[in-house]
Scaffold this motif. Structure first.
Motif, PDB file in Angstrom:
ATOM      1  N   THR A  21       2.812 -11.422  -0.237  1.00  0.00           N
ATOM      2  CA  THR A  21       2.053 -10.277   0.257  1.00  0.00           C
ATOM      3  C   THR A  21       1.755  -9.315  -0.889  1.00  0.00           C
ATOM      4  O   THR A  21       2.604  -9.102  -1.754  1.00  0.00           O
ATOM      5  N   MET A  22       0.558  -8.747  -0.879  1.00  0.00           N
ATOM      6  CA  MET A  22       0.179  -7.794  -1.922  1.00  0.00           C
ATOM      7  C   MET A  22       0.968  -6.490  -1.799  1.00  0.00           C
ATOM      8  O   MET A  22       1.061  -5.918  -0.712  1.00  0.00           O
ATOM      9  N   LEU A  23       1.492  -6.016  -2.905  1.00  0.00           N
ATOM     10  CA  LEU A  23       2.158  -4.720  -2.942  1.00  0.00           C
ATOM     11  C   LEU A  23       1.191  -3.630  -3.397  1.00  0.00           C
ATOM     12  O   LEU A  23       1.397  -2.451  -3.138  1.00  0.00           O
ATOM     13  N   GLN A  24       0.158  -4.059  -4.090  1.00  0.00           N
ATOM     14  CA  GLN A  24      -0.879  -3.158  -4.582  1.00  0.00           C
ATOM     15  C   GLN A  24      -2.199  -3.920  -4.537  1.00  0.00           C
ATOM     16  O   GLN A  24      -2.195  -5.150  -4.621  1.00  0.00           O
ATOM     17  N   ASP A  25      -3.301  -3.217  -4.504  1.00  0.00           N
ATOM     18  CA  ASP A  25      -4.593  -3.883  -4.609  1.00  0.00           C
ATOM     19  C   ASP A  25      -4.638  -4.681  -5.910  1.00  0.00           C
ATOM     20  O   ASP A  25      -4.072  -4.267  -6.915  1.00  0.00           O
ATOM     21  N   PRO A  41       6.201  -0.216  -7.351  1.00  0.00           N
ATOM     22  CA  PRO A  41       5.372  -0.035  -6.160  1.00  0.00           C
ATOM     23  C   PRO A  41       6.035  -0.560  -4.894  1.00  0.00           C
ATOM     24  O   PRO A  41       5.489  -1.403  -4.190  1.00  0.00           O
ATOM     25  N   LEU A  42       7.215  -0.047  -4.590  1.00  0.00           N
ATOM     26  CA  LEU A  42       7.936  -0.469  -3.392  1.00  0.00           C
ATOM     27  C   LEU A  42       8.416   0.749  -2.636  1.00  0.00           C
ATOM     28  O   LEU A  42       8.792   1.754  -3.235  1.00  0.00           O
ATOM     29  N   THR A  43       8.407   0.650  -1.323  1.00  0.00           N
ATOM     30  CA  THR A  43       9.045   1.693  -0.524  1.00  0.00           C
ATOM     31  C   THR A  43      10.545   1.400  -0.501  1.00  0.00           C
ATOM     32  O   THR A  43      10.987   0.320  -0.907  1.00  0.00           O
ATOM     33  N   ILE A  44      11.312   2.356  -0.012  1.00  0.00           N
ATOM     34  CA  ILE A  44      12.756   2.141   0.085  1.00  0.00           C
ATOM     35  C   ILE A  44      13.045   0.972   1.013  1.00  0.00           C
ATOM     36  O   ILE A  44      13.920   0.151   0.746  1.00  0.00           O
ATOM     37  N   GLN A  45      12.289   0.871   2.076  1.00  0.00           N
ATOM     38  CA  GLN A  45      12.468  -0.233   3.018  1.00  0.00           C
ATOM     39  C   GLN A  45      12.322  -1.579   2.338  1.00  0.00           C
ATOM     40  O   GLN A  45      13.125  -2.480   2.533  1.00  0.00           O
ATOM     41  N   GLU A  46      11.266  -1.688   1.537  1.00  0.00           N
ATOM     42  CA  GLU A  46      11.034  -2.941   0.839  1.00  0.00           C
ATOM     43  C   GLU A  46      12.103  -3.168  -0.222  1.00  0.00           C
ATOM     44  O   GLU A  46      12.635  -4.272  -0.366  1.00  0.00           O
ATOM     45  N   ILE A  76      16.066   9.017 -10.612  1.00  0.00           N
ATOM     46  CA  ILE A  76      14.855   8.477 -10.000  1.00  0.00           C
ATOM     47  C   ILE A  76      14.180   9.539  -9.135  1.00  0.00           C
ATOM     48  O   ILE A  76      14.696  10.636  -8.947  1.00  0.00           O
ATOM     49  N   ASP A  77      13.059   9.148  -8.592  1.00  0.00           N
ATOM     50  CA  ASP A  77      12.236  10.047  -7.806  1.00  0.00           C
ATOM     51  C   ASP A  77      11.318   9.179  -6.950  1.00  0.00           C
ATOM     52  O   ASP A  77      11.162   7.996  -7.214  1.00  0.00           O
ATOM     53  N   MET A  78      10.700   9.783  -5.934  1.00  0.00           N
ATOM     54  CA  MET A  78       9.768   9.005  -5.136  1.00  0.00           C
ATOM     55  C   MET A  78       8.466   9.778  -5.018  1.00  0.00           C
ATOM     56  O   MET A  78       8.468  10.998  -4.823  1.00  0.00           O
ATOM     57  N   LYS A  79       7.356   9.047  -5.150  1.00  0.00           N
ATOM     58  CA  LYS A  79       6.068   9.694  -4.965  1.00  0.00           C
ATOM     59  C   LYS A  79       5.101   8.687  -4.393  1.00  0.00           C
ATOM     60  O   LYS A  79       5.014   7.568  -4.880  1.00  0.00           O
ATOM     61  N   SER A  80       4.399   9.089  -3.393  1.00  0.00           N
ATOM     62  CA  SER A  80       3.392   8.262  -2.721  1.00  0.00           C
ATOM     63  C   SER A  80       3.848   6.813  -2.558  1.00  0.00           C
ATOM     64  O   SER A  80       3.204   5.885  -3.009  1.00  0.00           O
ATOM     65  N   ARG A  81       4.982   6.666  -1.886  1.00  0.00           N
ATOM     66  CA  ARG A  81       5.525   5.350  -1.566  1.00  0.00           C
ATOM     67  C   ARG A  81       5.749   4.458  -2.772  1.00  0.00           C
ATOM     68  O   ARG A  81       5.577   3.249  -2.718  1.00  0.00           O
ATOM     69  N   LYS A  82       6.108   5.097  -3.849  1.00  0.00           N
ATOM     70  CA  LYS A  82       6.532   4.339  -5.025  1.00  0.00           C
ATOM     71  C   LYS A  82       7.861   4.925  -5.502  1.00  0.00           C
ATOM     72  O   LYS A  82       8.136   6.099  -5.329  1.00  0.00           O
ATOM     73  N   ILE A  83       8.652   4.065  -6.121  1.00  0.00           N
ATOM     74  CA  ILE A  83       9.881   4.527  -6.756  1.00  0.00           C
ATOM     75  C   ILE A  83       9.563   4.811  -8.217  1.00  0.00           C
ATOM     76  O   ILE A  83       8.908   4.007  -8.877  1.00  0.00           O
TER      77      ILE A  83
END
Lengths: 247, 247
Positions: free
Chosen positions: B115-119, B194-199, B224-231
DNA sequence: AGAAAAGTGTGACCTACCGCACATCTTTTT
DNA sequence: AAAAAGATGTGCGGTAGGTCACACTTTTCT
């Protein structure tokens, strides 16, 4: 095939060019290679006679070459910093190991530690020489890619199992997996796996005690048994139904 | 569990002619191939433009070919019977996936779901055609073996980690591993994953909540930090010391 | 912009399984 | 055959981490 098993004196084989070609035929990636190509490779092969418990390579050692299991069985293990061990894979007659050292930089270590589970013969081929052979014999490269495909595929399944399943399911699955691997003679009954419970536990990725508890149940149901430090699968059919029946 | 909304449209495949040779140069296994050989392969390559979240292949689907990541990122997942998911591997620009379907029997499934994680742009090459190319271009075979060696090696390490480490250690190690992978521009600071915490949790092989708890600490320490569904890894140096300091 | 959808943080259980202890059984050694 | 070494079985805490619940935040959609 019968001829191979008839080799009485192992040392004899080393000096007889032809009979060693037969040794190589036992290895999956060489099986379909032309006699001519094989003859060239044979000259560079080294044969090692090893006893149960002897270590072949270590993950702290610089990789020198690739190994092939002619007979016996081999466990591949990795350790973490605190010394805990996991068996990454079990190799058997025909299998290849340390193939992950191919085309890596010269200072690279072996990917895992390898130890004999049973007495047997191990063949060795120098890394650079095998790399050259792979270049010269495309059929060999294809066989190698095919073999590595299978290894990768199996490993992803194992990773999934280790991460997602509980101890019971992991134990049963591991029994199925290893049972298939050691089901040599196609006899569906009494498959022997040359592992102690302790070792088996490190394949499963759990503790000795946990496996012991699961085994107690399986023994009571007559599915498995233990004899002389081997696990024996007595009832393959029932074993395979354990996970697939509805709860 | 959470089903992926799949919008797979084969018509998106675009045939771009000659400029595609340059596309191929981005892929590790083609990088050093001669212009001539490449020209032959290029003709058979298909290009797919895909959006984040779109599914490329499924593990329940018969394997048709091998894929290459030209741009974007891809996650490879496997599921168990009850639908729990684990991310087996994350692929990035230059990487190959579904290579484990090579030389398997025609009815074999894909080894995992992708599955694509990014375009991004994904290249596709038919299994049989690639097999033929591998035979015809030994250099390509060697590259493939080399690539698979690395994959195998990394996978054994991952297996060890999943089996032996606790959640904290696994989380940090996974951050290091993915950090390295996504550290494109060689800028040691602010590496984006480019991963959410869930992923991320399914890469680690644990739950969303557990990772969230570990991340809370790491965020407090500014690692670390999180921004727009990226770690985002802010302090790579400190991150790398976390596991190696004595307790 | 506002609503809906998706992802995140955190507390409060609860349970699978790890680690320990120790008895017993099996295999190897002398 | 006895002793030593190794492997196994099982009961019993303790706990890491899974599960549930729910409030909150961020992103996406229209």
């Amino acid at each position: 095939m019968n001829q191979v098993e008839c080799v009485k004196d192992p040392n004899l084989a080393i000096y007889q060019g032809l009979s060693q070609a037969d040794l190589l035929r036992k290895i999956v990636i060489f099986k379909n290679l032309s006699q001519k190509s094989l003859a060239i490779i044979v000259q560079r092969i080294q044969t090692l006679e090893l006893k149960k418990g002897e270590q072949i390579i270590s993950e702290t050692e610089v990789a020198k070459g690739v190994y092939f299991v002619h007979s016996g069985a081999v466990k591949l293990t990795k350790q973490d910093e605190s010394g805990n061990e996991i068996i990454v894979c079990v190799k058997q007659t025909g299998d290849v190991f340390a193939e992950a050292c191919l085309f890596t930089k010269v200072s690279e270590y072996y990917p895992a530690t390898a130890t004999m589970l049973q007495d047997g013969k191990i063949l060795f081929l120098d890394k650079q020489e095998l790399e050259r052979d792979l270049y010269n014999f495309p059929e060999l490269s294809l066989q190698m890619i095919s073999y590595m495909s299978d290894a990768l595929r199996e490993m992803t399944s194992q990773l999934r199992d280790v991460a997602l399943l509980d101890v019971y399911a992991k134990t049963v699955k591991t029994l199925e997996r290893l049972g298939n691997k050691f089901n040599n003679g196609l006899n569906r009954w009494d498959i022997e796996i040359p592992l102690t419970i302790q070792e088996f536990a490190t394949v499963v990725g759990t503790t000795r005690e946990s496996v012991s508890r699961v085994f107690s149940k399986l023994k009571k149901d007559g599915i498995i048994d233990m004899k002389s430090r081997k696990i024996i699968i007595r009832d393959w059919c029932t074993l395979c139904t354990l996970l697939h029946r509805e709860y």
